[in-house]
Write an enzyme that holds these catalytic residues in place. Sequence first.
Site, PDB file in Angstrom:
ATOM      1  N   ASP A 125       0.846  -1.254   0.051  1.00 23.16           N
ATOM      2  CA  ASP A 125       0.046  -0.106  -0.014  1.00 23.16           C
ATOM      3  C   ASP A 125       0.919   1.154   0.039  1.00 23.16           C
ATOM      4  O   ASP A 125       1.601   1.289   1.144  1.00 23.16           O
ATOM      5  CB  ASP A 125      -0.811  -0.034   1.308  1.00 23.16           C
ATOM      6  CG  ASP A 125      -2.088   0.650   1.186  1.00 23.16           C
ATOM      7  OD1 ASP A 125      -2.177   1.873   0.688  1.00 23.16           O
ATOM      8  OD2 ASP A 125      -3.239   0.224   1.847  1.00 23.16           O
ATOM      9  N   ASP A 227      -2.701   4.673  -2.127  1.00 25.09           N
ATOM     10  CA  ASP A 227      -3.624   5.095  -1.286  1.00 25.09           C
ATOM     11  C   ASP A 227      -4.219   6.678  -1.804  1.00 25.09           C
ATOM     12  O   ASP A 227      -3.159   7.448  -1.985  1.00 25.09           O
ATOM     13  CB  ASP A 227      -3.210   5.345   0.162  1.00 25.09           C
ATOM     14  CG  ASP A 227      -3.804   5.873   1.170  1.00 25.09           C
ATOM     15  OD1 ASP A 227      -4.764   5.151   1.653  1.00 25.09           O
ATOM     16  OD2 ASP A 227      -3.630   6.926   1.921  1.00 25.09           O
ATOM     17  N   GLU A 284      -6.823   4.078  -5.316  1.00 26.90           N
ATOM     18  CA  GLU A 284      -8.087   4.349  -4.495  1.00 26.90           C
ATOM     19  C   GLU A 284      -8.580   5.690  -4.960  1.00 26.90           C
ATOM     20  O   GLU A 284      -7.809   6.703  -4.861  1.00 26.90           O
ATOM     21  CB  GLU A 284      -7.521   4.246  -3.130  1.00 26.90           C
ATOM     22  CG  GLU A 284      -8.857   4.431  -2.110  1.00 26.90           C
ATOM     23  CD  GLU A 284      -8.662   5.178  -0.718  1.00 26.90           C
ATOM     24  OE1 GLU A 284      -9.412   4.709   0.386  1.00 26.90           O
ATOM     25  OE2 GLU A 284      -7.555   5.876  -0.639  1.00 26.90           O
ATOM     26  N   HIS A 352     -10.886  -1.962   5.103  1.00 28.46           N
ATOM     27  CA  HIS A 352     -10.516  -1.478   6.254  1.00 28.46           C
ATOM     28  C   HIS A 352     -11.188  -0.227   6.752  1.00 28.46           C
ATOM     29  O   HIS A 352     -10.838   0.207   7.933  1.00 28.46           O
ATOM     30  CB  HIS A 352      -8.861  -1.518   6.491  1.00 28.46           C
ATOM     31  CG  HIS A 352      -8.352  -0.551   5.763  1.00 28.46           C
ATOM     32  ND1 HIS A 352      -8.314  -0.486   4.291  1.00 28.46           N
ATOM     33  CD2 HIS A 352      -7.823   0.921   6.044  1.00 28.46           C
ATOM     34  CE1 HIS A 352      -7.842   0.626   3.667  1.00 28.46           C
ATOM     35  NE2 HIS A 352      -7.428   1.365   4.705  1.00 28.46           N
ATOM     36  N   ASP A 353     -11.899   0.304   5.882  1.00 25.88           N
ATOM     37  CA  ASP A 353     -12.246   1.924   6.129  1.00 25.88           C
ATOM     38  C   ASP A 353     -13.704   1.679   6.312  1.00 25.88           C
ATOM     39  O   ASP A 353     -14.649   2.847   6.488  1.00 25.88           O
ATOM     40  CB  ASP A 353     -12.063   2.733   4.966  1.00 25.88           C
ATOM     41  CG  ASP A 353     -10.742   3.076   4.805  1.00 25.88           C
ATOM     42  OD1 ASP A 353     -10.009   3.209   5.871  1.00 25.88           O
ATOM     43  OD2 ASP A 353     -10.125   3.301   3.974  1.00 25.88           O
TER      44      ASP A 353
HETATM   45  C1  GLC Z   1      -7.334   5.965   2.852  1.00 28.61           C
HETATM   46  C2  GLC Z   1      -7.146   4.717   3.560  1.00 28.61           C
HETATM   47  C3  GLC Z   1      -7.458   5.318   4.864  1.00 28.61           C
HETATM   48  C4  GLC Z   1      -6.502   6.281   5.520  1.00 28.61           C
HETATM   49  C5  GLC Z   1      -6.682   7.229   4.424  1.00 28.61           C
HETATM   50  C6  GLC Z   1      -5.465   8.198   4.736  1.00 28.61           C
HETATM   51  O1  GLC Z   1      -8.586   6.341   2.528  1.00 28.61           O
HETATM   52  O2  GLC Z   1      -7.823   3.680   3.110  1.00 28.61           O
HETATM   53  O3  GLC Z   1      -7.382   4.208   5.702  1.00 28.61           O
HETATM   54  O4  GLC Z   1      -6.985   6.492   6.525  1.00 28.61           O
HETATM   55  O5  GLC Z   1      -6.392   6.936   3.232  1.00 28.61           O
HETATM   56  O6  GLC Z   1      -4.196   7.719   4.254  1.00 28.61           O
END
Ligand code: GLC
Length: 810
Positions: A125, A227, A284, A352-353
């Site tokens: 990641d 990310d 993402e 995980h979010d």
């Molecule tokens: C993304 C991740 C999340 C994180 C955020 C900041 O959305 O999935 O878990 O808190 O980025 O890095």
Amino acid sequence: MCINTENPSANPQPELTNKSSFYPTTPIRRKWWKESIAYQIYPRSFQDSNGDGVGDIFGMIQRLDHIKNLGADLIWICPIFKSPNDDNGYDISDYQNIMDVFGTMADVDELIKQCHARNMRIIFDLVLNHTSDQHPWFIESRSSRSNPKRDWYIWKDGKPGGLRPNNWESIFNGSAWEYDKETDQYYLHLFSRKMPDVNWECAELRRELYKITRWWLERGIDGFRIDAVSHIKKKPGLPDLPNPNELEFVSSFDYHMNVEGIEEYLDEFKREAYGDLDVVTVGEANGVSADQAVEWVDEERGKFSMIFQFESTNLWDKTLGVIDVLAFKRIMTRWEKSLEKSGWNALFLENHDKPRIVSTWGNDKEYLRDCATAFATVYMLMMGTPFIFQGQEIGMTNVRFPSINDYPDVAARNFYNLQLAKGVDHDELMKIIHMTGRDNARTPMQWDDSLNAGFSTAQQTWIGVNPNYVRINVAQQEKDETSVLNFYKRLIRLRKEHDLFTYGIYDLILSNNKQIYGYTRTSDMKRAYILTNLTGRVAQFGLYQGLSSSQLVLTNLIEPVPEHKDEKSFKFRPYEIRVYIIDHQKKESHHCRKDEKTKHTTDQTELKTTDESLTKLKKVASQKLEHVSYNPLHLTEQDQKDIIATLAEATTQALSEAETSKQPSITIDQEKVMPDSSEIDLENESINKKRQRQRSLVLNPENVTPAMQNDPSSLNQQCQLFTCLTSPKPSAVGHHADSSSDDDDDENKKKTITTAENEEESIDTSENDVDYSVLNDESIQDFSFTSAREQTKKRMLHDEEEFALKQGKE
Ligand code: GLC
């Protein structure tokens, strides 16, 4: 990057196939990552190997066989780099070192090696939108205004009067700016204040990020998830957002999410860091719509192999945890169809979010097993690479810890503290966190019923274990043939056994059914029917295509499905799923090939070519259609144009004929079926008009772009469209999952169904879906932990008001 050549699924060179086929197909561009099943590990919560209460790399190695046995072969691990852990590793202080609690670089090398030894691939990641405030770059940057790295982050003077540089709200609540006393300036942080955004406008910084990426790829990983990558470009000048409600901070996504010009950075990133390598990249991509996604993941011009979309995540926010099946279909279909020709989807329901799917859209009390398996089926057989989040494969649920101190998530804590300071009651806030909190997904993996669910031998784990581990755990489910885990294994095996589930064309069926999500996957000789009841109520529906138990390849019922032959009418139990495969190679191998094609490229079962009511025009089109199915690639451009024009004309005619034809009706067993699971007669004027408008958009040759005319696959789709429309059943076309239609709702109240709406739309067309998707695209709303919470708050207020009203009446 280290590709294990022994991996049977490895196929680094794209292989284009376009066999002459039974069903119309599009060329297949083979890639190993399209054939993979991905498994996401949240390292802190996966397996603790040294008893300190935190998961680690060695723990992951110990559990690799679980992933292997499941059938997954691509592992994504959330950040393991050095980090002070303000946001569990998403705040990186050293990209080229490993967080102490997780292990060492040698452990990482071993992990990569162990994955490859099992013919699995592994991706990391990468967090390139921000670093930790403890990163040496930031420490330097903040040391003085004239430091050479000052420009690596986004620094700005405040406004006169000690005000912040602008009114942007952070995604993690509060202001997006933090004041730095030493240098009397503010720095921007879209996430926590300990996660300053890096400045992508600075070429030197960008080069450094590319170098780091390359360094990891050369170390042996097979790609990465990037990310928050849609946030790297900010609106030039960082202006204030409009603030009509005079809020203290304004939700700022519009000014930093998928902002125009971002593609230049992404192109450069690809060119400099990974474009020449056979790796998989998953962005993402909050705020990227389905039609924009093509630019992001196009096989030639795209930046990434695939992206995680946020539309379905937003849907959960919008519908406050209750599934809106129609809207879900609309969104997923939009993405499937948009990327069908030259892109690829990343399929996921959990990460995980997000809170757990069985506790939000499902029912984790009465129907845990059933809804876990239904949700698995509905997304994992679509076109795209499925991602499974750890614990999803055993149906892990949300958790309810009593105190905010039990929740380590920085986003949850920020929210709680800010709201508490505003006077909101603790119980209210906890209810919201129980429902929306990210920590729901982060409780330790439940391996068995021993101490800490077999995750750790520590007295205290970094986050509490969900007490239901005694009931829900891997060891118990391994023993139980009917478990969620064993269902996942069967499902994955099924996907892997049939190319159809990877490369077959997706088409939505039963588009107006509010309970059943049904779709087909079609490739040259096969068609699969994926039928899932996504509600806790019995659902009844009918199909055009008869299906037999001999074609049933997957069910989640514990007892055997009763034998049936050419069955067209179905009644599904709550969360029941079935997958059928019609294999014409098997079924009709004794037929001569030419006959097969004539009969089945039209698919709507024999029907159309033998239908007496076919006009001459339609017959001509049919012949052309047959011709196309034989040899789609060898048509001249003029031939293609002719065919499209003929098909369009025939279609329009068929439409008007069909709409005047009378529909037979079926009455359903009202008692046993909940009202909204009944099918509906949508054939009223306004709906027809709406559909006709949509159809004409795809059917009118004027609207077929030159690119489409030159594209044999689009020709095929035109053909598919034609075959639908030549059906004497008018509403078999133009399916439109626009759940918000008032017309639909009114009609919904009717208690009879027509075969037309009731039955499956066997060769539903991509164009229809693309049509509604593009035309009715709702603006992409922000995905923020805040927005989910705002919604929950509203719902709670609403519930309370209703309750008060009721009591008043009594
Ligand atoms: C993304 C991740 C999340 C994180 C955020 C900041 O959305 O999935 O878990 O808190 O980025 O890095």
